[in-house]
Motif scaffolding. Structure first.
Motif, PDB file in Angstrom:
ATOM      1  N   GLU A  21       0.830  -1.202   0.000  1.00 41.27           N
ATOM      2  CA  GLU A  21       0.000   0.000   0.000  1.00 41.27           C
ATOM      3  C   GLU A  21       0.871   1.261   0.000  1.00 41.27           C
ATOM      4  O   GLU A  21       0.572   2.230  -0.707  1.00 41.27           O
ATOM      5  N   MET A  22       1.953   1.239   0.765  1.00 40.11           N
ATOM      6  CA  MET A  22       2.848   2.397   0.803  1.00 40.11           C
ATOM      7  C   MET A  22       3.536   2.598  -0.549  1.00 40.11           C
ATOM      8  O   MET A  22       3.793   3.740  -0.946  1.00 40.11           O
ATOM      9  N   ASN A  23       3.818   1.532  -1.268  1.00 41.18           N
ATOM     10  CA  ASN A  23       4.399   1.665  -2.610  1.00 41.18           C
ATOM     11  C   ASN A  23       3.405   2.297  -3.582  1.00 41.18           C
ATOM     12  O   ASN A  23       3.802   3.081  -4.453  1.00 41.18           O
ATOM     13  N   LYS A  24       2.116   1.989  -3.440  1.00 36.43           N
ATOM     14  CA  LYS A  24       1.092   2.649  -4.260  1.00 36.43           C
ATOM     15  C   LYS A  24       1.048   4.139  -3.948  1.00 36.43           C
ATOM     16  O   LYS A  24       0.976   4.978  -4.852  1.00 36.43           O
ATOM     17  N   ILE A  25       1.080   4.460  -2.663  1.00 34.87           N
ATOM     18  CA  ILE A  25       1.066   5.859  -2.231  1.00 34.87           C
ATOM     19  C   ILE A  25       2.317   6.570  -2.740  1.00 34.87           C
ATOM     20  O   ILE A  25       2.256   7.710  -3.214  1.00 34.87           O
ATOM     21  N   ALA A  26       3.460   5.901  -2.670  1.00 35.58           N
ATOM     22  CA  ALA A  26       4.727   6.497  -3.099  1.00 35.58           C
ATOM     23  C   ALA A  26       4.660   6.952  -4.551  1.00 35.58           C
ATOM     24  O   ALA A  26       5.186   8.029  -4.895  1.00 35.58           O
ATOM     25  N   ALA A  27       4.029   6.166  -5.400  1.00 30.27           N
ATOM     26  CA  ALA A  27       3.928   6.528  -6.818  1.00 30.27           C
ATOM     27  C   ALA A  27       3.212   7.863  -6.994  1.00 30.27           C
ATOM     28  O   ALA A  27       3.572   8.662  -7.867  1.00 30.27           O
ATOM     29  N   GLU A  28       2.224   8.131  -6.148  1.00 29.11           N
ATOM     30  CA  GLU A  28       1.497   9.405  -6.211  1.00 29.11           C
ATOM     31  C   GLU A  28       2.290  10.541  -5.566  1.00 29.11           C
ATOM     32  O   GLU A  28       2.325  11.652  -6.088  1.00 29.11           O
ATOM     33  N   VAL A  29       2.896  10.260  -4.430  1.00 28.86           N
ATOM     34  CA  VAL A  29       3.653  11.297  -3.714  1.00 28.86           C
ATOM     35  C   VAL A  29       4.813  11.804  -4.559  1.00 28.86           C
ATOM     36  O   VAL A  29       5.120  13.003  -4.559  1.00 28.86           O
ATOM     37  N   LYS A  31       4.892  12.480  -7.479  1.00 29.95           N
ATOM     38  CA  LYS A  31       4.391  13.465  -8.443  1.00 29.95           C
ATOM     39  C   LYS A  31       4.199  14.844  -7.814  1.00 29.95           C
ATOM     40  O   LYS A  31       3.985  15.820  -8.541  1.00 29.95           O
ATOM     41  N   GLU A  32       4.226  14.928  -6.499  1.00 31.31           N
ATOM     42  CA  GLU A  32       3.997  16.195  -5.813  1.00 31.31           C
ATOM     43  C   GLU A  32       5.125  17.180  -6.105  1.00 31.31           C
ATOM     44  O   GLU A  32       6.301  16.810  -6.120  1.00 31.31           O
ATOM     45  N   GLU A  33       4.733  18.434  -6.313  1.00 30.17           N
ATOM     46  CA  GLU A  33       5.738  19.478  -6.505  1.00 30.17           C
ATOM     47  C   GLU A  33       6.552  19.625  -5.218  1.00 30.17           C
ATOM     48  O   GLU A  33       5.997  19.651  -4.119  1.00 30.17           O
ATOM     49  N   GLY A  34       7.859  19.656  -5.351  1.00 30.79           N
ATOM     50  CA  GLY A  34       8.733  19.818  -4.196  1.00 30.79           C
ATOM     51  C   GLY A  34       9.152  18.517  -3.545  1.00 30.79           C
ATOM     52  O   GLY A  34       9.934  18.529  -2.594  1.00 30.79           O
ATOM     53  N   ASN A  35       8.644  17.386  -4.042  1.00 31.88           N
ATOM     54  CA  ASN A  35       9.080  16.087  -3.515  1.00 31.88           C
ATOM     55  C   ASN A  35      10.308  15.632  -4.281  1.00 31.88           C
ATOM     56  O   ASN A  35      10.326  15.653  -5.508  1.00 31.88           O
ATOM     57  N   HIS A  36      11.340  15.225  -3.545  1.00 26.79           N
ATOM     58  CA  HIS A  36      12.576  14.743  -4.165  1.00 26.79           C
ATOM     59  C   HIS A  36      12.789  13.253  -3.943  1.00 26.79           C
ATOM     60  O   HIS A  36      13.550  12.633  -4.684  1.00 26.79           O
ATOM     61  N   ALA A  37      12.127  12.689  -2.938  1.00 30.42           N
ATOM     62  CA  ALA A  37      12.275  11.256  -2.653  1.00 30.42           C
ATOM     63  C   ALA A  37      11.113  10.793  -1.789  1.00 30.42           C
ATOM     64  O   ALA A  37      10.643  11.524  -0.917  1.00 30.42           O
ATOM     65  N   TYR A  38      10.664   9.582  -2.036  1.00 33.82           N
ATOM     66  CA  TYR A  38       9.679   8.908  -1.190  1.00 33.82           C
ATOM     67  C   TYR A  38       9.920   7.426  -1.396  1.00 33.82           C
ATOM     68  O   TYR A  38       9.421   6.813  -2.344  1.00 33.82           O
ATOM     69  N   ASN A  39      10.743   6.859  -0.548  1.00 31.81           N
ATOM     70  CA  ASN A  39      11.200   5.478  -0.700  1.00 31.81           C
ATOM     71  C   ASN A  39      10.694   4.609   0.438  1.00 31.81           C
ATOM     72  O   ASN A  39      10.813   4.976   1.609  1.00 31.81           O
ATOM     73  N   VAL A  40      10.154   3.469   0.067  1.00 34.69           N
ATOM     74  CA  VAL A  40       9.564   2.529   1.021  1.00 34.69           C
ATOM     75  C   VAL A  40      10.550   1.390   1.267  1.00 34.69           C
ATOM     76  O   VAL A  40      11.053   0.788   0.320  1.00 34.69           O
TER      77      VAL A  40
END
Length: 93
Positions: A21-29, A31-40
């Motif tokens: 579920e966190m990997n699904k969320i990561a794919a969306e996060v 895309k957020e402006e100002g996000n440089h990393a979101y790793n699960v």
């Protein structure tokens, strides 16, 4: 640059589902402006522990992310054993 380390404890036996579920969320996060990393990451020692590493340009990007997570994270309640342990960091100069 702001960094976040969040450790999430899944309910017993639900670590794989939480990581998925966190990997699904990561794919969306990501895309957020100002996000440089979101790793699960999932613990090698305890599959029911998931760690998220995040980076944001600034406080405004982080606040926008937090608002977005109110919608994205709605399905996590049935997977989590409690509140995540969240630590906020600033890039050392």
């Amino acid at each position: 640059m702001l960094g976040i380390v969040a450790v999430l404890q899944a309910q017993a036996g639900k670590g794989d589902a939480l990581a998925a579920e966190m990997n699904k969320i990561a794919a969306e996060v990501r895309k957020e402006e100002g996000n440089h990393a979101y790793n699960v990451h999932q613990s090698l020692n305890d599959k029911d522990v998931v760690m998220i590493y995040e980076q944001y340009t600034d406080q405004a990007a982080l606040e926008a992310h937090r608002e977005n997570m109110k919608e994205l994270g709605g399905g996590l309640k049935d997977l989590l054993a409690g509140r995540p342990d969240v630590k906020l960091f600033q890039l050392a100069q």
